[in-house]
Design a protein around this motif. Structure first.
Motif, PDB file in Angstrom:
ATOM      1  N   ILE A  94     -13.786 -12.171  -2.823  1.00 26.93           N
ATOM      2  CA  ILE A  94     -14.372 -10.832  -2.808  1.00 26.93           C
ATOM      3  C   ILE A  94     -13.257  -9.832  -2.549  1.00 26.93           C
ATOM      4  N   ARG A  95     -13.100  -8.883  -3.461  1.00 27.70           N
ATOM      5  CA  ARG A  95     -12.029  -7.897  -3.336  1.00 27.70           C
ATOM      6  C   ARG A  95     -12.597  -6.569  -2.862  1.00 27.70           C
ATOM      7  N   LEU A  96     -11.993  -6.016  -1.819  1.00 24.98           N
ATOM      8  CA  LEU A  96     -12.382  -4.688  -1.347  1.00 24.98           C
ATOM      9  C   LEU A  96     -11.200  -3.750  -1.581  1.00 24.98           C
ATOM     10  N   GLY A 166     -12.118 -14.825   0.471  1.00 36.71           N
ATOM     11  CA  GLY A 166     -11.376 -13.568   0.581  1.00 36.71           C
ATOM     12  C   GLY A 166     -10.607 -13.235  -0.684  1.00 36.71           C
ATOM     13  N   ASP A 167     -10.061 -12.051  -0.714  1.00 32.74           N
ATOM     14  CA  ASP A 167      -9.128 -11.591  -1.752  1.00 32.74           C
ATOM     15  C   ASP A 167      -8.515 -10.306  -1.197  1.00 32.74           C
ATOM     16  N   ILE A 168      -7.975  -9.455  -2.025  1.00 29.78           N
ATOM     17  CA  ILE A 168      -7.371  -8.216  -1.530  1.00 29.78           C
ATOM     18  C   ILE A 168      -8.389  -7.470  -0.655  1.00 29.78           C
ATOM     19  N   ALA A 209      -2.669 -21.334   2.438  1.00 29.86           N
ATOM     20  CA  ALA A 209      -2.748 -22.140   1.208  1.00 29.86           C
ATOM     21  C   ALA A 209      -2.203 -21.486  -0.058  1.00 29.86           C
ATOM     22  N   THR A 210      -2.527 -20.220  -0.297  1.00 27.31           N
ATOM     23  CA  THR A 210      -2.101 -19.625  -1.577  1.00 27.31           C
ATOM     24  C   THR A 210      -0.582 -19.466  -1.607  1.00 27.31           C
ATOM     25  N   GLY A 211      -0.028 -18.940  -0.506  1.00 26.88           N
ATOM     26  CA  GLY A 211       1.421 -18.741  -0.444  1.00 26.88           C
ATOM     27  C   GLY A 211       2.179 -20.061  -0.446  1.00 26.88           C
ATOM     28  N   GLY A 239       4.365  -7.183  -2.494  1.00 28.85           N
ATOM     29  CA  GLY A 239       3.221  -7.265  -1.599  1.00 28.85           C
ATOM     30  C   GLY A 239       3.680  -7.764  -0.240  1.00 28.85           C
ATOM     31  N   SER A 240       2.780  -7.635   0.734  1.00 31.78           N
ATOM     32  CA  SER A 240       3.067  -8.168   2.077  1.00 31.78           C
ATOM     33  C   SER A 240       1.748  -8.529   2.742  1.00 31.78           C
ATOM     34  N   GLY A 241       0.785  -8.940   1.919  1.00 29.06           N
ATOM     35  CA  GLY A 241      -0.511  -9.372   2.435  1.00 29.06           C
ATOM     36  C   GLY A 241      -0.526 -10.871   2.667  1.00 29.06           C
ATOM     37  N   ASN A 242      -1.703 -11.449   2.617  1.00 33.11           N
ATOM     38  CA  ASN A 242      -1.864 -12.871   2.928  1.00 33.11           C
ATOM     39  C   ASN A 242      -0.971 -13.768   2.061  1.00 33.11           C
ATOM     40  N   VAL A 243      -1.024 -13.584   0.759  1.00 35.74           N
ATOM     41  CA  VAL A 243      -0.282 -14.478  -0.142  1.00 35.74           C
ATOM     42  C   VAL A 243       1.224 -14.308   0.064  1.00 35.74           C
ATOM     43  N   ASP A 263       4.849  -2.922   0.010  1.00 40.82           N
ATOM     44  CA  ASP A 263       3.413  -2.644  -0.036  1.00 40.82           C
ATOM     45  C   ASP A 263       3.245  -1.512  -1.048  1.00 40.82           C
ATOM     46  N   SER A 264       2.052  -0.926  -1.145  1.00 39.58           N
ATOM     47  CA  SER A 264       1.883   0.035  -2.234  1.00 39.58           C
ATOM     48  C   SER A 264       2.628   1.346  -1.981  1.00 39.58           C
ATOM     49  N   ASN A 265       3.206   1.532  -0.795  1.00 36.00           N
ATOM     50  CA  ASN A 265       3.975   2.748  -0.520  1.00 36.00           C
ATOM     51  C   ASN A 265       5.474   2.590  -0.753  1.00 36.00           C
ATOM     52  N   GLU A 288      -0.096  -2.695  10.164  1.00 41.54           N
ATOM     53  CA  GLU A 288       0.705  -1.509   9.890  1.00 41.54           C
ATOM     54  C   GLU A 288       1.331  -1.579   8.496  1.00 41.54           C
ATOM     55  N   ARG A 289       2.026  -0.526   8.120  1.00 42.41           N
ATOM     56  CA  ARG A 289       2.690  -0.456   6.824  1.00 42.41           C
ATOM     57  C   ARG A 289       4.022  -1.219   6.884  1.00 42.41           C
ATOM     58  N   ILE A 290       4.536  -1.614   5.737  1.00 39.35           N
ATOM     59  CA  ILE A 290       5.789  -2.394   5.733  1.00 39.35           C
ATOM     60  C   ILE A 290       6.976  -1.555   6.220  1.00 39.35           C
ATOM     61  N   ALA A 346       0.053 -13.394  -7.216  1.00 40.32           N
ATOM     62  CA  ALA A 346      -1.083 -12.502  -7.512  1.00 40.32           C
ATOM     63  C   ALA A 346      -1.767 -12.942  -8.803  1.00 40.32           C
ATOM     64  N   ASN A 347      -2.916 -12.351  -9.088  1.00 42.07           N
ATOM     65  CA  ASN A 347      -3.627 -12.619 -10.337  1.00 42.07           C
ATOM     66  C   ASN A 347      -3.164 -11.653 -11.407  1.00 42.07           C
ATOM     67  N   ARG A 348      -2.569 -12.191 -12.464  1.00 40.10           N
ATOM     68  CA  ARG A 348      -2.071 -11.418 -13.602  1.00 40.10           C
ATOM     69  C   ARG A 348      -1.203 -10.215 -13.197  1.00 40.10           C
TER      70      ARG A 348
HETATM   71  P1  NDP Z   1      -3.947  -8.604   0.674  1.00 39.02           P
HETATM   72  O1  NDP Z   1      -4.935  -7.516   0.680  1.00 39.02           O
HETATM   73  O2  NDP Z   1      -3.777  -9.456   1.879  1.00 39.02           O
HETATM   74  O3  NDP Z   1      -2.496  -8.010   0.299  1.00 39.02           O
HETATM   75  C1  NDP Z   1      -2.227  -7.313  -0.875  1.00 39.02           C
HETATM   76  C2  NDP Z   1      -0.819  -6.784  -0.744  1.00 39.02           C
HETATM   77  O4  NDP Z   1      -0.370  -6.229  -1.971  1.00 39.02           O
HETATM   78  C3  NDP Z   1      -0.716  -5.673   0.292  1.00 39.02           C
HETATM   79  O5  NDP Z   1       0.526  -5.759   0.935  1.00 39.02           O
HETATM   80  C4  NDP Z   1      -0.773  -4.425  -0.593  1.00 39.02           C
HETATM   81  O6  NDP Z   1      -0.219  -3.272  -0.031  1.00 39.02           O
HETATM   82  C5  NDP Z   1       0.073  -4.893  -1.747  1.00 39.02           C
HETATM   83  N1  NDP Z   1      -0.108  -4.065  -2.927  1.00 39.02           N
HETATM   84  C6  NDP Z   1      -1.236  -3.700  -3.550  1.00 39.02           C
HETATM   85  N2  NDP Z   1      -0.971  -2.923  -4.606  1.00 39.02           N
HETATM   86  C7  NDP Z   1       0.388  -2.821  -4.658  1.00 39.02           C
HETATM   87  C8  NDP Z   1       1.304  -2.181  -5.516  1.00 39.02           C
HETATM   88  N3  NDP Z   1       0.872  -1.489  -6.564  1.00 39.02           N
HETATM   89  N4  NDP Z   1       2.625  -2.305  -5.265  1.00 39.02           N
HETATM   90  C9  NDP Z   1       3.067  -3.026  -4.221  1.00 39.02           C
HETATM   91  N5  NDP Z   1       2.247  -3.641  -3.352  1.00 39.02           N
HETATM   92  C10 NDP Z   1       0.942  -3.540  -3.582  1.00 39.02           C
HETATM   93  O7  NDP Z   1      -4.290  -9.493  -0.592  1.00 39.02           O
HETATM   94  P2  NDP Z   1      -3.892 -10.998  -0.919  1.00 39.02           P
HETATM   95  O8  NDP Z   1      -2.529 -11.275  -0.407  1.00 39.02           O
HETATM   96  O9  NDP Z   1      -5.012 -11.852  -0.511  1.00 39.02           O
HETATM   97  O10 NDP Z   1      -3.887 -10.973  -2.519  1.00 39.02           O
HETATM   98  C11 NDP Z   1      -2.734 -10.586  -3.265  1.00 39.02           C
HETATM   99  C12 NDP Z   1      -2.898 -11.049  -4.695  1.00 39.02           C
HETATM  100  O11 NDP Z   1      -3.058 -12.477  -4.711  1.00 39.02           O
HETATM  101  C13 NDP Z   1      -4.111 -10.501  -5.438  1.00 39.02           C
HETATM  102  O12 NDP Z   1      -3.809 -10.378  -6.807  1.00 39.02           O
HETATM  103  C14 NDP Z   1      -5.153 -11.614  -5.257  1.00 39.02           C
HETATM  104  O13 NDP Z   1      -6.154 -11.575  -6.248  1.00 39.02           O
HETATM  105  C15 NDP Z   1      -4.252 -12.827  -5.401  1.00 39.02           C
HETATM  106  N6  NDP Z   1      -4.778 -14.065  -4.836  1.00 39.02           N
HETATM  107  C16 NDP Z   1      -5.153 -14.137  -3.532  1.00 39.02           C
HETATM  108  C17 NDP Z   1      -5.616 -15.334  -3.011  1.00 39.02           C
HETATM  109  C18 NDP Z   1      -5.927 -15.504  -1.563  1.00 39.02           C
HETATM  110  O14 NDP Z   1      -6.181 -16.654  -1.150  1.00 39.02           O
HETATM  111  N7  NDP Z   1      -5.893 -14.466  -0.757  1.00 39.02           N
HETATM  112  C19 NDP Z   1      -5.801 -16.512  -3.876  1.00 39.02           C
HETATM  113  C20 NDP Z   1      -5.294 -16.355  -5.214  1.00 39.02           C
HETATM  114  C21 NDP Z   1      -4.833 -15.152  -5.668  1.00 39.02           C
HETATM  115  P3  NDP Z   1      -1.169  -2.097   0.558  1.00 39.02           P
HETATM  116  O15 NDP Z   1      -1.525  -2.570   1.934  1.00 39.02           O
HETATM  117  O16 NDP Z   1      -0.285  -0.905   0.535  1.00 39.02           O
HETATM  118  O17 NDP Z   1      -2.349  -1.961  -0.355  1.00 39.02           O
END
Ligand code: NDP
Length: 447
Positions: A94-96, A166-168, A209-211, A239-243, A263-265, A288-290, A346-348
């Protein structure tokens, strides 16, 4: 695309999905890559497999009203696409995120069908989300949103029907609130979500797992094709999220130096290698932000804007942010800079043109639907543990993940090589994922 059947399927899909660019791109990439396979399999046309594959079984769109901390009412839009259940119950995150719309949910759902099949587990494909923006919301606003979202979604899911994750924007906290609301509404503890907290049915190693899976897949690809490894490589992760975070952890464990993340900034560069523990506290604990990394590690540098990261000199690029972050222009810069491997968390994240450019220029390429399938694989392991009332150890789960990710790369390598180009992992991954789903759709009848 020269095959007349495929062309017809794409044209019909295009006229039905006007303006849904992300979805149409995903369908086009897939149809182009399976062309040689389709030429040899006339049964696909006879049983209208592709027409059925590109049309979701069900798409649910619903209202999500919620009240903020000041008493103001907001209305967001929720979605769930139940794309294909030929080989198992629908499964997908689920993506928010404010960008979420039907096109994005459909492309993610379509990819998920193939990805889940690639894992080798009996999982169909689905995906959901909302245009709700979790950034800047309080804990209780997030909770109220998740609960409202579930007052509709609960009736469409279940452990044998559809199992979200989960997802983004949807991490462990949001999954907890959603599963808590679901449980209350159905009055049953049936594990209809994965990525749950460890106290209530979650699997060890799901967070990683994904990372981790991405790194296992990529390490196997590096060994097989170039007889090399992550050791001593310079790596860029977007990116700097879960994956991204857990890709950093495992890559560093294998001896790589991750010099930049974003991150997106903006993005940070740390020539000493980005420190996992520091970044984990910034992103997971403090949210926080990166940019904050530069404050904590003064020898690192921060740059505004996320695009400049592709111009850095490195050996390996792991895009772990979002879809279409790499267009053809960025791909040209990446190849010119000598990157030997692009593998997608990430996806595509690469546009169709960018992905093709990597393959044509003999850059090792790990397409997301295979390279990042470790997440859904351990989600599948979570479902197994829930139904057996079992709890696997971290090591056992992680070892199974590693074994499977390596086998998946081997299968893709074999298929791509059989079709004449071991670098064309797009073809290998698509055929690996598609064949089983197609056969199931034929054997289950036209329905
Ligand atoms: P998170 O929400 O944990 O993290 C997403 C990260 O990407 C954040 O750091 C976000 O920054 C950054 N981001 C978004 N847009 C941009 C951009 N335009 N430029 C640079 N950074 C950006 O999501 P996940 O880590 O869970 O998911 C990341 C990707 O991996 C997605 O495509 C997701 O579909 C895919 N994925 C995730 C899985 C999972 O288990 N979580 C499984 C398989 C695929 P900001 O905070 O600024 O938005």
């Amino acid at each position: 695309m020269k095959n007349e059947y495929l062309l017809k399927v794409y044209q019909e899909c295009e006229s039905r999905n006007y303006g849904k660019v992300e979805f149409l791109d995903a369908v086009k990439e897939f149809l182009e890559s399976i062309e040689l396979y389709a030429d040899k399999h006339p049964e696909l046309k006879k049983y209208a497999v592709l027409e059925r594959l590109v049309e979701p079984e069900r798409l649910i769109e619903f209202r999500v009203p919620w009240v903020d901390d000041n008493g103001n009412v907001h209305v967001n839009r929720g979605y769930r696409v139940q794309f294909n259940s030929a080989i198992g119950p629908y499964k997908g995150g689920i993506r928010l995120h404010p960008s979420v719309n039907q096109s994005i949910i459909k492309f993610l759902g379509f990819e998920q069908v193939l990805k889940n099949s690639i894992t080798g587990l009996p999982l169909g494909g689905g995906k959901g989300g909302s245009d709700f923006d979790p950034k800047g919301k309080s804990e209780f606003e997030i909770m109220r949103f998740c609960q409202s979202f579930m007052t509709e979604l609960y009736r469409h899911i279940g452990s044998m029907v559809d199992v979200p994750a989960g997802d983004i924007g949807t991490g462990a906290r949001e999954v907890g609130y959603m599963y808590g609301a679901y449980k209350k509404l159905v009055n049953s503890f049936d594990g209809a979500f994965t990525g749950k907290g460890l106290e209530f049915g979650g699997s060890l190693a799901r967070t990683e797992a994904t990372g981790f899976g991405l790194i296992y897949f990529t390490e196997k690809m590096l060994k097989t094709q170039l007889n090399t490894s992550f050791k001593d490589k310079r790596v860029i992760i977007t990116g700097s999220g879960n994956v991204a975070l857990y890709a950093l952890k495992k890559a560093a464990e294998l001896g790589a130096k991750v010099i930049a993340m974003s991150d997106s900034n903006g993005y940070v560069v740390d020539e000493n290698g980005i420190n996992f523990d520091t970044l984990k506290v910034i992103k997971e604990v403090k949210r926080e932000r990166i940019k904050e990394y530069q404050t904590q590690v003064p020898t690192s540098k921060y740059f505004e804007g996320s695009k400049g990261i592709y111009s850095l000199k490195a050996d390996i690029l792991l895009p772990c942010a979002t879809q279409n972050e790499i267009d053809l222009d960025a791909a040209k810069i990446i190849v010119k800079n000598g990157i030997c491997c692009v593998s997608e968390g990430a996806n595509r994240p690469s546009s169709n043109e960018a992905a093709k450019y990597f393959v044509d220029n003999k850059v090792l390429y790990g397409p997301g639907k295979a390279a990042n399938c470790g997440g859904v694989m351990v989600s599948g392991f979570e479902m197994i543990q829930n139904s057996e009332r079992e709890k696997w150890t971290f090591e056992y789960t992680d070892n199974r993940l590693k074994e499977r990710m390596e086998e998946i790369y081997d299968s893709i390598y074999k298929i791509s090589s059989e079709y004449g180009n071991s670098y064309n992992t797009i073809l290998g991954a698509d055929i690996l994922g598609f064949e089983k789903v197609a056969n199931a759709m034929i054997k289950e009848g036209i329905i």
